[in-house]
Write a protein that holds these residues in place. Structure first.
Motif, PDB file in Angstrom:
ATOM      1  N   LYS A  15       0.852  -1.191  -0.003  1.00  0.00           N
ATOM      2  CA  LYS A  15      -0.045  -0.037   0.064  1.00  0.00           C
ATOM      3  C   LYS A  15       0.930   1.057   0.038  1.00  0.00           C
ATOM      4  N   LYS A  16       1.825   1.354   0.859  1.00  0.00           N
ATOM      5  CA  LYS A  16       2.828   2.284   0.803  1.00  0.00           C
ATOM      6  C   LYS A  16       3.452   2.513  -0.625  1.00  0.00           C
ATOM      7  N   VAL A  17       3.808   1.608  -0.987  1.00  0.00           N
ATOM      8  CA  VAL A  17       4.487   1.600  -2.256  1.00  0.00           C
ATOM      9  C   VAL A  17       3.802   2.111  -3.501  1.00  0.00           C
ATOM     10  N   HIS A  56      12.846   2.386   5.189  1.00  0.00           N
ATOM     11  CA  HIS A  56      11.732   1.446   5.454  1.00  0.00           C
ATOM     12  C   HIS A  56      10.838   1.594   6.336  1.00  0.00           C
ATOM     13  N   LYS A  57       9.718   0.806   6.466  1.00  0.00           N
ATOM     14  CA  LYS A  57       8.535   0.943   7.250  1.00  0.00           C
ATOM     15  C   LYS A  57       8.194  -0.307   7.603  1.00  0.00           C
ATOM     16  N   PHE A  58       9.138  -1.162   8.392  1.00  0.00           N
ATOM     17  CA  PHE A  58       8.837  -2.550   8.665  1.00  0.00           C
ATOM     18  C   PHE A  58       9.428  -2.615  10.162  1.00  0.00           C
ATOM     19  N   ASN A 145       0.224   1.674  15.976  1.00  0.00           N
ATOM     20  CA  ASN A 145       1.378   0.763  15.034  1.00  0.00           C
ATOM     21  C   ASN A 145       0.670   0.447  13.888  1.00  0.00           C
ATOM     22  N   GLY A 146      -0.048   1.501  13.188  1.00  0.00           N
ATOM     23  CA  GLY A 146      -0.643   1.646  11.685  1.00  0.00           C
ATOM     24  C   GLY A 146      -1.804   0.419  11.873  1.00  0.00           C
ATOM     25  N   THR A 147      -2.301  -0.368  12.508  1.00  0.00           N
ATOM     26  CA  THR A 147      -3.384  -1.220  12.440  1.00  0.00           C
ATOM     27  C   THR A 147      -4.608  -0.304  12.364  1.00  0.00           C
ATOM     28  N   SER A 150      -5.483   0.992  15.909  1.00  0.00           N
ATOM     29  CA  SER A 150      -4.683   1.865  16.306  1.00  0.00           C
ATOM     30  C   SER A 150      -5.247   3.318  16.334  1.00  0.00           C
ATOM     31  N   HIS A 151      -6.198   3.573  14.964  1.00  0.00           N
ATOM     32  CA  HIS A 151      -6.880   4.804  14.791  1.00  0.00           C
ATOM     33  C   HIS A 151      -8.073   4.722  15.249  1.00  0.00           C
ATOM     34  N   LYS A 152      -8.642   3.655  16.232  1.00  0.00           N
ATOM     35  CA  LYS A 152     -10.205   3.803  16.569  1.00  0.00           C
ATOM     36  C   LYS A 152     -10.140   4.629  17.819  1.00  0.00           C
ATOM     37  N   VAL A 185       2.627  18.892   9.516  1.00  0.00           N
ATOM     38  CA  VAL A 185       3.981  19.124   9.219  1.00  0.00           C
ATOM     39  C   VAL A 185       4.748  18.115   8.857  1.00  0.00           C
ATOM     40  N   TYR A 186       5.025  18.094   7.516  1.00  0.00           N
ATOM     41  CA  TYR A 186       5.926  16.995   6.837  1.00  0.00           C
ATOM     42  C   TYR A 186       7.427  17.243   7.179  1.00  0.00           C
ATOM     43  N   VAL A 187       8.332  16.577   7.607  1.00  0.00           N
ATOM     44  CA  VAL A 187       9.770  16.502   7.700  1.00  0.00           C
ATOM     45  C   VAL A 187      10.509  15.291   6.727  1.00  0.00           C
ATOM     46  N   PHE A 266       3.963  15.684  11.841  1.00  0.00           N
ATOM     47  CA  PHE A 266       3.116  15.704  13.003  1.00  0.00           C
ATOM     48  C   PHE A 266       1.987  16.452  12.875  1.00  0.00           C
ATOM     49  N   ASP A 267       0.967  16.271  13.688  1.00  0.00           N
ATOM     50  CA  ASP A 267      -0.304  17.057  13.613  1.00  0.00           C
ATOM     51  C   ASP A 267      -0.283  17.845  14.507  1.00  0.00           C
ATOM     52  N   VAL A 268      -0.603  19.105  14.318  1.00  0.00           N
ATOM     53  CA  VAL A 268      -0.496  20.328  15.229  1.00  0.00           C
ATOM     54  C   VAL A 268      -1.952  21.074  15.204  1.00  0.00           C
ATOM     55  N   ILE A 281      -0.313  16.846  18.744  1.00  0.00           N
ATOM     56  CA  ILE A 281      -1.320  15.709  19.110  1.00  0.00           C
ATOM     57  C   ILE A 281      -0.963  14.392  18.267  1.00  0.00           C
ATOM     58  N   ASP A 282      -0.098  14.208  17.408  1.00  0.00           N
ATOM     59  CA  ASP A 282       0.131  12.998  16.692  1.00  0.00           C
ATOM     60  C   ASP A 282       1.518  13.162  16.233  1.00  0.00           C
ATOM     61  N   ILE A 283       2.388  12.176  16.215  1.00  0.00           N
ATOM     62  CA  ILE A 283       3.707  11.990  15.301  1.00  0.00           C
ATOM     63  C   ILE A 283       3.680  10.817  14.574  1.00  0.00           C
ATOM     64  N   ASN A 284       3.838  10.882  13.341  1.00  0.00           N
ATOM     65  CA  ASN A 284       3.592   9.457  12.343  1.00  0.00           C
ATOM     66  C   ASN A 284       4.987   9.157  11.660  1.00  0.00           C
ATOM     67  N   TYR A 285       5.625   8.088  11.751  1.00  0.00           N
ATOM     68  CA  TYR A 285       6.667   7.815  11.131  1.00  0.00           C
ATOM     69  C   TYR A 285       6.230   7.454   9.359  1.00  0.00           C
ATOM     70  N   PHE A 286       6.984   7.868   8.769  1.00  0.00           N
ATOM     71  CA  PHE A 286       7.107   7.715   7.328  1.00  0.00           C
ATOM     72  C   PHE A 286       5.486   7.893   6.812  1.00  0.00           C
ATOM     73  N   PRO A 287       4.932   9.092   6.858  1.00  0.00           N
ATOM     74  CA  PRO A 287       3.631   9.362   6.589  1.00  0.00           C
ATOM     75  C   PRO A 287       3.329   9.554   5.016  1.00  0.00           C
ATOM     76  N   GLY A 288       2.187   9.831   4.769  1.00  0.00           N
ATOM     77  CA  GLY A 288       1.814   9.676   3.431  1.00  0.00           C
ATOM     78  C   GLY A 288       2.527  11.044   2.490  1.00  0.00           C
ATOM     79  N   TYR A 289       3.597  11.146   2.209  1.00  0.00           N
ATOM     80  CA  TYR A 289       4.452  12.228   1.495  1.00  0.00           C
ATOM     81  C   TYR A 289       3.976  12.524   0.374  1.00  0.00           C
TER      82      TYR A 289
HETATM   83  O1  LIG Z   1      -1.705   6.224   3.779  1.00  0.00           O
HETATM   84  P1  LIG Z   1      -1.565   7.684   3.884  1.00  0.00           P
HETATM   85  O2  LIG Z   1      -0.856   8.377   2.703  1.00  0.00           O
HETATM   86  O3  LIG Z   1      -2.754   8.481   4.281  1.00  0.00           O
HETATM   87  O4  LIG Z   1      -0.403   7.885   5.082  1.00  0.00           O
HETATM   88  C1  LIG Z   1      -0.856   7.887   6.474  1.00  0.00           C
HETATM   89  C2  LIG Z   1      -0.549   9.070   7.249  1.00  0.00           C
HETATM   90  O5  LIG Z   1      -1.512  10.089   6.562  1.00  0.00           O
HETATM   91  P2  LIG Z   1      -0.958  11.638   6.765  1.00  0.00           P
HETATM   92  O6  LIG Z   1       0.304  11.657   5.865  1.00  0.00           O
HETATM   93  O7  LIG Z   1      -0.638  12.015   8.070  1.00  0.00           O
HETATM   94  O8  LIG Z   1      -2.123  12.097   6.134  1.00  0.00           O
HETATM   95  C3  LIG Z   1      -1.141   8.816   8.781  1.00  0.00           C
HETATM   96  O9  LIG Z   1      -1.321   9.867   9.354  1.00  0.00           O
HETATM   97  P3  LIG Z   1      -2.443  10.154  10.617  1.00  0.00           P
HETATM   98  O10 LIG Z   1      -1.862   8.916  11.698  1.00  0.00           O
HETATM   99  O11 LIG Z   1      -3.539   9.722   9.929  1.00  0.00           O
HETATM  100  O12 LIG Z   1      -2.127  11.485  11.014  1.00  0.00           O
HETATM  101  C4  LIG Z   1      -0.278   7.848   9.198  1.00  0.00           C
HETATM  102  O13 LIG Z   1       0.934   8.230   9.222  1.00  0.00           O
HETATM  103  C5  LIG Z   1      -0.374   6.504   8.517  1.00  0.00           C
HETATM  104  O14 LIG Z   1       0.324   5.240   9.019  1.00  0.00           O
HETATM  105  P4  LIG Z   1       0.135   4.551  10.313  1.00  0.00           P
HETATM  106  O15 LIG Z   1      -1.297   3.753   9.811  1.00  0.00           O
HETATM  107  O16 LIG Z   1      -0.138   5.209  11.385  1.00  0.00           O
HETATM  108  O17 LIG Z   1       1.164   3.534  10.227  1.00  0.00           O
HETATM  109  C6  LIG Z   1      -0.111   6.708   7.065  1.00  0.00           C
HETATM  110  O18 LIG Z   1      -0.388   5.532   6.179  1.00  0.00           O
HETATM  111  P5  LIG Z   1       0.320   4.282   5.483  1.00  0.00           P
HETATM  112  O19 LIG Z   1       0.542   4.790   4.263  1.00  0.00           O
HETATM  113  O20 LIG Z   1       1.841   4.484   6.161  1.00  0.00           O
HETATM  114  O21 LIG Z   1      -0.214   3.049   5.819  1.00  0.00           O
END
Ligand SMILES: O=P(O)(O)O[C@@H]1[C@@H](OP(=O)(O)O)[C@H](OP(=O)(O)O)[C@H](O)[C@H](OP(=O)(O)O)[C@H]1OP(=O)(O)O
Ligand SMILES: Nc1ncnc2c1ncn2[C@@H]1O[C@H](COP(=O)(O)OP(=O)(O)O)[C@@H](O)[C@H]1O
Ligand SMILES: [Mg+2]
Ligand SMILES: [Mg+2]
Length: 328
Positions: A15-17, A56-58, A145-147, A150-152, A185-187, A266-268, A281-289
């Protein structure tokens, strides 16, 4: 066309690819000397050719061993990012600890919402610590953890709502009205990009505790509320001011250094009652760039900075390498 070529391996879920590895990124990166190559995590990493860098994101144990074996054979290759640093983001408490340690010399503050961890659902009915937060509250699973689970999340409007909650361990946070707009904020290393997104609407204090703002509400049902129940219709999204650039950059660079991570967002939110109070409020590793404007040059610039720094050593070399390769 750059003379030096770098080979960057990516190890990502399908999905990420499909979201991250767009043809536009492959082409832009390749034309600036960066070849992005797919890694097969089910085969030994050490047998998949030379890599200057692996992204990587494993997180599983097999992958951990793979990275260790690869690093032992290729000490000069860069792993982005170290697993121990990424793992801190898998827990909604350790994720935000770093924010409290930031030292900013500005009128804007970077804080986190007041929050309490409840490890057992029986505790929710008694905990005075939770009640001290007031209402409304937001309940988030402790793990991030991305499940899907974990977003519920739940909005909690009163004591009954708290008592109904069965999920534990859970983080109970103050719900801060923020005008229905969130800043993401994407870094990517030294590259920082802030974007605006729609968020949960404000909850008017005078409607709290009256139907339908009673008990608790899973997020998925927030769209069932009428505009009159929340302040949704009033949102003037386009007119909402962005946070000051200098502030965003200071927070981004402080978090990057303190966490030892290169790729995160990170979400602000900005407190509706205090415009200088920002809450991470939230920091995400390797987000949806790929959703970020200019993602191709930003990610390419990141790789060139990182690999140029490794080759030439020191910040000066990094800047020169990226300016030379990216401009034009
Ligand atoms: O799928 P995308 O492109 O919306 O990216 C998700 C992120 O969206 P964002 O870039 O913040 O809008 C998303 O950010 P949020 O937690 O929704 O703020 C997560 O980083 C998500 O990864 P995971 O499910 O927590 O492992 C990210 O999902 P994965 O692509 O890593 O599964
Ligand atoms: N403390 C809070 N106050 C107000 N709104 C919040 C708060 N925490 C989260 N939200 C809202 O809930 C959404 C999801 O929460 P978040 O912590 O970002 O979890 P996720 O990891 O699932 O994105 C945010 O994008 C924001 O709209
Ligand atoms: Mg989020
Ligand atoms: Mg998240």
């Amino acid at each position: 066309m750059a003379d030096k070529r770098y080979r960057v391996g990516y190890a990502l879920a399908p999905k990420k690819v499909s979201s991250f590895i767009q043809p536009s990124l492959l082409e832009y990166a390749a034309s600036h000397g960066v070849d992005l190559v797919s890694v097969d995590p089910s085969k030994p990493l050490t047998s998949q050719g030379h890599f200057d860098c692996i992204v990587h994101k494993f997180y599983d144990d097999d992958w951990k061993l793979q990275l260790e074996a690869f690093t032992a054979e290729n000490p000069d290759s860069v792993i982005v990012d170290p697993l121990e640093a990424v793992e801190k983001l898998h827990n909604r408490v350790s994720m935000l600890e770093v924010v409290s340690k930031l030292k900013l010399d500005r009128k804007e503050r970077a804080e986190i919402p007041r929050q309490v961890v409840v490890s057992d659902s029986a505790e929710l009915k008694q905990s005075t610590a939770v009640k001290e937060l007031g209402f409304p509250l937001i309940a988030k699973p402790m793990v991030a953890n991305g499940t899907i689970l974990s977003h519920k999340m739940y909005l909690i409007f009163d004591r009954e709502g708290l008592a109904e909650l069965e999920e534990a361990p859970v983080v109970i946070q103050e719900f801060v009205n923020h005008g229905g707009v969130i800043f993401k904020v994407y870094v990517a290393g030294g590259q920082v990009q802030c974007v605006k997104r729609k968020s949960l609407p404000d909850i008017p204090e005078d409607k709290l505790g009256t139907a339908p703002l009673k008990g608790s509400l899973p997020f998925a049902q927030i769209s069932n509320l009428a505009d009159g129940d929340v302040d949704a219709s009033e949102i003037e999204f386009a007119g909402v001011e962005m946070p000051p650039e200098g502030f965003v950059e200071e927070v981004a660079s402080g978090l990057k250094e303190a966490m030892g991570l290169h790729l995160f967002n990170f979400d602000v939110i900005r407190d509706g009652r205090d415009g200088n109070r920002y809450l991470v409020i939230d920091i995400n590793y390797f987000p949806g760039y790929a959703k970020m404007p200019n993602y191709e040059p930003i990610l390419t610039g990141f790789f060139l900075d990182l690999l140029g720094e490794k080759k030439e050593g020191g910040e000066k070399g990094v800047k020169e390498a990226s300016d030379r390769d990216i401009v034009g």
